[in-house]
Design a protein around this motif. Structure first.
Motif, PDB file in Angstrom:
ATOM      1  N   GLY A 141       0.824  -1.204   0.000  1.00 53.74           N
ATOM      2  CA  GLY A 141       0.000   0.000   0.000  1.00 53.74           C
ATOM      3  C   GLY A 141       0.861   1.257   0.000  1.00 53.74           C
ATOM      4  N   GLY A 142       0.514   2.217  -0.846  1.00 54.78           N
ATOM      5  CA  GLY A 142       1.228   3.477  -0.880  1.00 54.78           C
ATOM      6  C   GLY A 142       2.483   3.472  -1.735  1.00 54.78           C
ATOM      7  N   SER A 143       2.751   2.371  -2.436  1.00 49.58           N
ATOM      8  CA  SER A 143       3.986   2.316  -3.227  1.00 49.58           C
ATOM      9  C   SER A 143       3.889   3.094  -4.544  1.00 49.58           C
ATOM     10  N   GLY A 144       2.693   3.285  -5.056  1.00 44.92           N
ATOM     11  CA  GLY A 144       2.530   4.080  -6.274  1.00 44.92           C
ATOM     12  C   GLY A 144       1.728   3.415  -7.386  1.00 44.92           C
ATOM     13  N   LYS A 145       1.004   2.356  -7.073  1.00 46.92           N
ATOM     14  CA  LYS A 145       0.245   1.635  -8.105  1.00 46.92           C
ATOM     15  C   LYS A 145      -0.838   2.507  -8.745  1.00 46.92           C
ATOM     16  N   SER A 146      -1.640   3.152  -7.901  1.00 48.87           N
ATOM     17  CA  SER A 146      -2.716   3.983  -8.449  1.00 48.87           C
ATOM     18  C   SER A 146      -2.152   5.151  -9.254  1.00 48.87           C
ATOM     19  N   THR A 147      -1.000   5.647  -8.823  1.00 49.55           N
ATOM     20  CA  THR A 147      -0.385   6.768  -9.542  1.00 49.55           C
ATOM     21  C   THR A 147       0.033   6.338 -10.955  1.00 49.55           C
ATOM     22  N   ILE A 148       0.586   5.134 -11.071  1.00 48.48           N
ATOM     23  CA  ILE A 148       0.945   4.611 -12.388  1.00 48.48           C
ATOM     24  C   ILE A 148      -0.315   4.481 -13.255  1.00 48.48           C
ATOM     25  N   ASP A 180       3.235  11.370   1.818  1.00 45.47           N
ATOM     26  CA  ASP A 180       4.428  11.867   1.149  1.00 45.47           C
ATOM     27  C   ASP A 180       4.272  13.265   0.558  1.00 45.47           C
ATOM     28  N   ASN A 181       3.065  13.575   0.129  1.00 50.26           N
ATOM     29  CA  ASN A 181       2.908  14.849  -0.562  1.00 50.26           C
ATOM     30  C   ASN A 181       2.277  15.933   0.303  1.00 50.26           C
ATOM     31  N   THR A 182       2.388  15.776   1.610  1.00 49.27           N
ATOM     32  CA  THR A 182       1.869  16.755   2.568  1.00 49.27           C
ATOM     33  C   THR A 182       2.397  18.163   2.267  1.00 49.27           C
ATOM     34  N   CYS A 219       9.957   7.774 -10.871  1.00 47.79           N
ATOM     35  CA  CYS A 219       9.251   8.784 -10.094  1.00 47.79           C
ATOM     36  C   CYS A 219       7.848   8.855 -10.695  1.00 47.79           C
ATOM     37  N   ALA A 220       6.900   8.191 -10.026  1.00 49.85           N
ATOM     38  CA  ALA A 220       5.577   7.993 -10.626  1.00 49.85           C
ATOM     39  C   ALA A 220       4.776   9.277 -10.808  1.00 49.85           C
ATOM     40  N   VAL A 221       5.128  10.340 -10.091  1.00 51.18           N
ATOM     41  CA  VAL A 221       4.380  11.589 -10.278  1.00 51.18           C
ATOM     42  C   VAL A 221       4.945  12.414 -11.439  1.00 51.18           C
ATOM     43  N   PHE A 223      11.344   0.635  -8.989  1.00 49.53           N
ATOM     44  CA  PHE A 223      11.829   1.140  -7.706  1.00 49.53           C
ATOM     45  C   PHE A 223      11.423   2.610  -7.668  1.00 49.53           C
ATOM     46  N   ASN A 224      10.328   2.863  -7.014  1.00 50.45           N
ATOM     47  CA  ASN A 224       9.632   4.135  -7.161  1.00 50.45           C
ATOM     48  C   ASN A 224       9.953   5.135  -6.038  1.00 50.45           C
ATOM     49  N   LYS A 225       9.473   6.341  -6.231  1.00 53.59           N
ATOM     50  CA  LYS A 225       9.642   7.470  -5.311  1.00 53.59           C
ATOM     51  C   LYS A 225      11.109   7.903  -5.220  1.00 53.59           C
ATOM     52  N   HIS A 226      11.743   7.911  -6.379  1.00 46.67           N
ATOM     53  CA  HIS A 226      13.149   8.322  -6.481  1.00 46.67           C
ATOM     54  C   HIS A 226      13.348   9.738  -5.959  1.00 46.67           C
ATOM     55  N   ASP A 227      12.418  10.638  -6.303  1.00 43.70           N
ATOM     56  CA  ASP A 227      12.531  12.042  -5.879  1.00 43.70           C
ATOM     57  C   ASP A 227      12.575  12.166  -4.351  1.00 43.70           C
ATOM     58  N   ILE A 228      11.689  11.435  -3.673  1.00 47.64           N
ATOM     59  CA  ILE A 228      11.648  11.510  -2.210  1.00 47.64           C
ATOM     60  C   ILE A 228      12.898  10.862  -1.623  1.00 47.64           C
ATOM     61  N   ILE A 265      -3.763  15.948  -9.032  1.00 47.67           N
ATOM     62  CA  ILE A 265      -4.427  14.634  -9.032  1.00 47.67           C
ATOM     63  C   ILE A 265      -3.396  13.516  -8.892  1.00 47.67           C
ATOM     64  N   LEU A 266      -2.256  13.671  -9.579  1.00 46.76           N
ATOM     65  CA  LEU A 266      -1.205  12.652  -9.473  1.00 46.76           C
ATOM     66  C   LEU A 266      -0.644  12.559  -8.057  1.00 46.76           C
ATOM     67  N   ARG A 267      -0.618  13.699  -7.381  1.00 47.83           N
ATOM     68  CA  ARG A 267      -0.053  13.747  -6.025  1.00 47.83           C
ATOM     69  C   ARG A 267      -1.066  13.342  -4.960  1.00 47.83           C
ATOM     70  N   ASN A 268      -2.320  13.282  -5.348  1.00 47.72           N
ATOM     71  CA  ASN A 268      -3.356  13.029  -4.356  1.00 47.72           C
ATOM     72  C   ASN A 268      -3.487  11.548  -4.051  1.00 47.72           C
TER      73      ASN A 268
HETATM   74  N1  LIG Z   1       6.692  12.465  -4.665  1.00 47.86           N
HETATM   75  C1  LIG Z   1       6.265  11.285  -5.117  1.00 47.86           C
HETATM   76  N2  LIG Z   1       5.058  10.846  -4.725  1.00 47.86           N
HETATM   77  C2  LIG Z   1       4.637   9.656  -5.200  1.00 47.86           C
HETATM   78  C3  LIG Z   1       5.401   8.866  -6.109  1.00 47.86           C
HETATM   79  N3  LIG Z   1       4.692   7.742  -6.401  1.00 47.86           N
HETATM   80  C4  LIG Z   1       3.536   7.840  -5.711  1.00 47.86           C
HETATM   81  N4  LIG Z   1       3.493   8.988  -4.979  1.00 47.86           N
HETATM   82  C5  LIG Z   1       2.453   9.443  -4.039  1.00 47.86           C
HETATM   83  O1  LIG Z   1       2.331   8.473  -3.020  1.00 47.86           O
HETATM   84  C6  LIG Z   1       0.978   8.353  -2.602  1.00 47.86           C
HETATM   85  C7  LIG Z   1       0.559   6.889  -2.697  1.00 47.86           C
HETATM   86  O2  LIG Z   1       0.565   6.478  -4.054  1.00 47.86           O
HETATM   87  P1  LIG Z   1      -0.547   5.507  -4.641  1.00 47.86           P
HETATM   88  O3  LIG Z   1      -0.335   5.449  -6.114  1.00 47.86           O
HETATM   89  O4  LIG Z   1      -1.892   5.897  -4.156  1.00 47.86           O
HETATM   90  O5  LIG Z   1      -0.106   4.116  -3.961  1.00 47.86           O
HETATM   91  P2  LIG Z   1      -0.827   2.695  -4.043  1.00 47.86           P
HETATM   92  O6  LIG Z   1      -1.373   2.456  -2.676  1.00 47.86           O
HETATM   93  O7  LIG Z   1       0.265   1.724  -4.390  1.00 47.86           O
HETATM   94  O8  LIG Z   1      -1.890   2.751  -5.092  1.00 47.86           O
HETATM   95  C8  LIG Z   1       0.176   9.291  -3.505  1.00 47.86           C
HETATM   96  O9  LIG Z   1      -0.050  10.491  -2.803  1.00 47.86           O
HETATM   97  C9  LIG Z   1       1.080   9.528  -4.687  1.00 47.86           C
HETATM   98  O10 LIG Z   1       0.902  10.789  -5.272  1.00 47.86           O
HETATM   99  C10 LIG Z   1       6.693   9.361  -6.503  1.00 47.86           C
HETATM  100  O11 LIG Z   1       7.446   8.728  -7.263  1.00 47.86           O
HETATM  101  N5  LIG Z   1       7.065  10.573  -5.971  1.00 47.86           N
END
Ligand SMILES: Nc1nc2c(ncn2[C@@H]2O[C@H](COP(=O)(O)OP(=O)(O)O)[C@@H](O)[C@H]2O)c(=O)[nH]1
Ligand SMILES: [Mg+2]
Length: 357
Positions: free
Chosen positions: A36-43, A153-155, A328-330, A271-276, A177-180
């Motif tokens: 959860g939270g890894s970035g699936k929905s963002t992709i 992460d995007n607080t 970096c999924a966003v 391997f996601n969230k490179h920026d963070i 929307i991508l950050r939400n």
């Molecule tokens: N800064 C940043 N935020 C990300 C990245 N990938 C995902 N997020 C954020 O992390 C949160 C969780 O991502 P989400 O796609 O909902 O995760 P899921 O639970 O795997 O579906 C969301 O607020 C995304 O915008 C990334 O590469 N960089």
């Protein structure tokens, strides 16, 4: 090879439907997995943007409301931390650094009085101004930077623009929307066409409670896209607030690689969230994670640290060949480049293997 990308995209929730099976060879099914939270929905959102018509008006409106109320929640959480820390003696630190000063008390009270569970949109221009003022204050900054608070992460991304969010006619932008973070349960299908091949991204949700639904997604899938958030090495999972997220991701990845249903199918890892990660590694060493304790490289060298995380994942792959990328999924451009390359490669392999024709 030239990539001709065309087609339409639909995103639909398919709770209760058995969408496609092994005989449905015309439909290339990519199963998204990862905690959860890894970035699936963002992709999924990125694919909707790239190959579809973008976010619909109603989708945008829903995100707008969610973003507004989440942002109030972010400040409330910081204020709650302030209350807690002001009363606590901590590591010889003066608790007053976390205390909201007298002149900001009315702002704080207005923000705290908003119910988190109501459907009304409470982010008026006045409340946004209150939040902006608090966000700039030293105690809130100190709490935000303090290790150990669990925040989305995007607080900071949303709090930085709270005045814009509070405008009467604010509508969520693509980036917003991508950050939400939208917590979804059930199976979400994103249909698109890549190089004239119809494809479906299947997002089954990653949190522990959702995993029983995986069986349905695995059936008939052509490849797996596993997402691991490399930046999460200092965070706990939401399900039990105890397990380290990398530890959880590694265990999950090992289980996925062992699934007999996935034998012979390609596994791609983002391997996601490179920026963070790049920001975090400057101050928090990799070794805070039990599974990464054996890292002996330079503490703040991002590439070496990432290579160490990757090794840990590959070691759990049970000898399988893994295609992987740091993402970096966003970042839409980053995802487009990587996704097209990956799709190109796995389509080629599938064709070679006779899987699609
Ligand atoms: N800064 C940043 N935020 C990300 C990245 N990938 C995902 N997020 C954020 O992390 C949160 C969780 O991502 P989400 O796609 O909902 O995760 P899921 O639970 O795997 O579906 C969301 O607020 C995304 O915008 C990334 O590469 N960089
Ligand atoms: Mg999700």
């Amino acid at each position: 090879p030239k990539l001709q990308v065309m087609g339409l995209c639909a995103s639909a929730s398919a709770e209760g439907h058995d969408e496609g099976d092994a005989t449905d060879v015309a439909n290339y099914k990519i199963l998204l997995l990862g905690s959860g939270g890894s970035g699936k929905s963002t992709i999924c959102k990125q694919i909707t943007l790239m190959y579809g018509s973008g976010f619909s008006k109603s989708e945008t409106e829903i995100h707008t409301t969610v973003i507004r109320s989440n942002t109030i929640g972010y400040m409330q959480k910081l204020l709650e931390e302030s209350e807690r820390l002001s009363e606590e003696e901590e590591e010889g630190k003066d608790p007053s650094v976390y205390t909201i000063p007298e002149d900001l008390r009315p702002n704080m009270e207005r923000v705290m009085s908003i119910s988190r569970y109501s459907d009304t949109d409470h982010l008026t221009e006045e409340i946004a101004a209150d939040i902006a003022k608090l966000w700039e204050s030293a105690p809130i900054k100190a709490i935000f930077q303090r290790k150990g608070v669990t925040l989305d992460d995007n607080t900071a991304y949303f709090l930085d623009k709270v005045n814009v969010l509070g405008e009467k006619n604010y509508l969520a932008s693509q980036d917003d929307i991508l950050r939400n973070r939208t917590r979804t349960s059930g199976v979400t299908l994103t249909k698109f066409s890549f190089n004239s091949t119809p494809m479906t991204l299947v997002d089954v949700g990653g949190q522990r409670g959702e995993r029983k639904k995986w069986a349905r997604g695995i059936k008939g899938c052509t490849s797996v896209l596993f997402i691991a958030a490399i930046s999460s090495y200092d965070q706990k999972i939401e399900e039990d607030l105890k397990t380290n997220r990398i530890t959880e991701g590694l265990a999950l990845f090992e289980d996925v690689c062992k699934l007999p249903q996935l034998e012979g199918k390609s596994i791609i890892v983002f391997f996601n969230k490179h920026d963070i990660f790049l920001e975090k590694i400057k101050t928090i060493p990799l070794t805070v994670c039990e599974d990464l304790k054996d890292y002996t490289g330079p503490p703040t060298d991002p590439d070496k640290a990432i290579a160490h995380i990757q090794e840990k994942f590959f070691a759990r792959a049970g000898g399988r060949e893994i295609i992987s990328h740091v993402t970096c999924a966003v970042d839409s451009e980053n995802v487009r480049k990587i996704f097209e390359g990956v799709m190109d490669k796995i389509l080629e392999e599938t064709l070679k293997g006779g899987g699609l024709i």
